[in-house]
Design a protein around this motif. Structure first.
Motif, PDB file in Angstrom:
ATOM      1  N   GLN A  80       0.824  -1.210   0.000  1.00  0.00           N
ATOM      2  CA  GLN A  80       0.000   0.000   0.000  1.00  0.00           C
ATOM      3  C   GLN A  80       0.859   1.261   0.000  1.00  0.00           C
ATOM      4  OE1 GLN A  80      -2.698  -0.286   3.296  1.00  0.00           O
ATOM      5  NE2 GLN A  80      -3.955  -1.852   2.317  1.00  0.00           N
ATOM      6  N   GLY A  82       3.812   1.469  -1.272  1.00  0.00           N
ATOM      7  CA  GLY A  82       4.364   1.552  -2.623  1.00  0.00           C
ATOM      8  C   GLY A  82       3.376   2.187  -3.590  1.00  0.00           C
ATOM      9  N   GLU A  83       2.099   1.798  -3.466  1.00  0.00           N
ATOM     10  CA  GLU A  83       1.067   2.387  -4.335  1.00  0.00           C
ATOM     11  C   GLU A  83       0.918   3.885  -4.072  1.00  0.00           C
ATOM     12  OE1 GLU A  83      -2.508   0.207  -3.693  1.00  0.00           O
ATOM     13  OE2 GLU A  83      -1.672  -1.673  -4.444  1.00  0.00           O
ATOM     14  N   ARG A  85       3.198   5.889  -2.894  1.00  0.00           N
ATOM     15  CA  ARG A  85       4.387   6.571  -3.430  1.00  0.00           C
ATOM     16  C   ARG A  85       4.292   6.742  -4.939  1.00  0.00           C
ATOM     17  NH1 ARG A  85       9.300   3.860   0.058  1.00  0.00           N
ATOM     18  NH2 ARG A  85       8.887   5.041   1.947  1.00  0.00           N
ATOM     19  N   LYS A  86       3.804   5.704  -5.624  1.00  0.00           N
ATOM     20  CA  LYS A  86       3.638   5.819  -7.075  1.00  0.00           C
ATOM     21  C   LYS A  86       2.640   6.925  -7.421  1.00  0.00           C
ATOM     22  CE  LYS A  86       4.687   1.015  -8.163  1.00  0.00           C
ATOM     23  NZ  LYS A  86       4.135  -0.276  -8.599  1.00  0.00           N
ATOM     24  N   LEU A  87       1.535   6.979  -6.685  1.00  0.00           N
ATOM     25  CA  LEU A  87       0.530   8.016  -6.911  1.00  0.00           C
ATOM     26  C   LEU A  87       1.113   9.407  -6.671  1.00  0.00           C
ATOM     27  CD1 LEU A  87      -2.441   8.742  -7.499  1.00  0.00           C
ATOM     28  CD2 LEU A  87      -2.845   8.553  -5.040  1.00  0.00           C
ATOM     29  N   ASP A  89       4.319  10.263  -6.831  1.00  0.00           N
ATOM     30  CA  ASP A  89       5.267  10.541  -7.909  1.00  0.00           C
ATOM     31  C   ASP A  89       4.542  10.974  -9.179  1.00  0.00           C
ATOM     32  OD1 ASP A  89       7.401   9.990  -6.288  1.00  0.00           O
ATOM     33  OD2 ASP A  89       7.648   7.913  -6.993  1.00  0.00           O
ATOM     34  N   LYS A  90       3.420  10.319  -9.481  1.00  0.00           N
ATOM     35  CA  LYS A  90       2.644  10.674 -10.667  1.00  0.00           C
ATOM     36  C   LYS A  90       2.112  12.099 -10.563  1.00  0.00           C
ATOM     37  CE  LYS A  90      -1.572   9.390 -13.092  1.00  0.00           C
ATOM     38  NZ  LYS A  90      -2.786   8.579 -13.008  1.00  0.00           N
ATOM     39  N   ARG A  91       1.566  12.427  -9.394  1.00  0.00           N
ATOM     40  CA  ARG A  91       1.025  13.777  -9.200  1.00  0.00           C
ATOM     41  C   ARG A  91       2.133  14.834  -9.256  1.00  0.00           C
ATOM     42  NH1 ARG A  91      -4.298  13.396  -6.817  1.00  0.00           N
ATOM     43  NH2 ARG A  91      -5.176  11.725  -8.086  1.00  0.00           N
ATOM     44  N   ASP A  93       4.929  14.589 -10.979  1.00  0.00           N
ATOM     45  CA  ASP A  93       5.305  14.725 -12.394  1.00  0.00           C
ATOM     46  C   ASP A  93       4.295  15.584 -13.148  1.00  0.00           C
ATOM     47  OD1 ASP A  93       7.550  13.202 -11.967  1.00  0.00           O
ATOM     48  OD2 ASP A  93       6.633  11.332 -12.674  1.00  0.00           O
TER      49      ASP A  93
END
Length: 134
Positions: A80, A82-83, A85-87, A89-91, A93
């Protein structure tokens, strides 16, 4: 400096009064070390020792049984995180791209404004020279 001396005396007086009132009236001579050693000398009965040992063993068994559940929970939480963190990072970017596009638009707008100002200034200067020659 002299006005602080009465305040300092008052504070020390209040501290002394608080220390005197904090000590119970019937226990002036009782030392904390004596109380601790007296409590340490008290022996627990054998039946209590056995109960404590049994509870320790059962607690150890429960702890061993919980181990796999805790590992699974840790793995789930790591996934969770990790998810998330990915979200994030996406925001980040997306925000960087948007800020970059706004900066480029602002730079382009300023360039166009600068060109228009120079053209307008040139026209005004040309009209002034024509008026002065005539």
């Amino acid at each position: 400096m002299s006005r602080f001396v009465p305040s300092l005396i008052l504070v020390f007086g209040l501290m002394a009064a608080g220390a005197a009132s904090a000590r119970p009236s019937g226990q002036e001579g009782v030392d904390a070390g004596v109380v601790v050693t007296q409590q340490a000398q008290v022996q627990t009965p054998p039946s209590a020792r056995e109960a404590i040992e049994k509870s320790k063993e059962s607690a150890a068994e429960r702890a061993r049984a919980i181990g796999p559940e805790l590992k699974a929970l840790r793995d789930e939480m790591a996934a969770q995180v990790g998810e998330v963190r990915k979200l994030i990072d996406k925001r980040v970017d997306e925000a960087e791209a948007k800020a970059r596009s706004y900066a480029l638009m602002a730079a382009g707008g300023l360039f166009v404004l600068m060109v228009l100002a120079s053209v307008l200034g040139g026209v005004i200067v040309a009209l002034l020279f024509r008026r002065n020659r005539a």
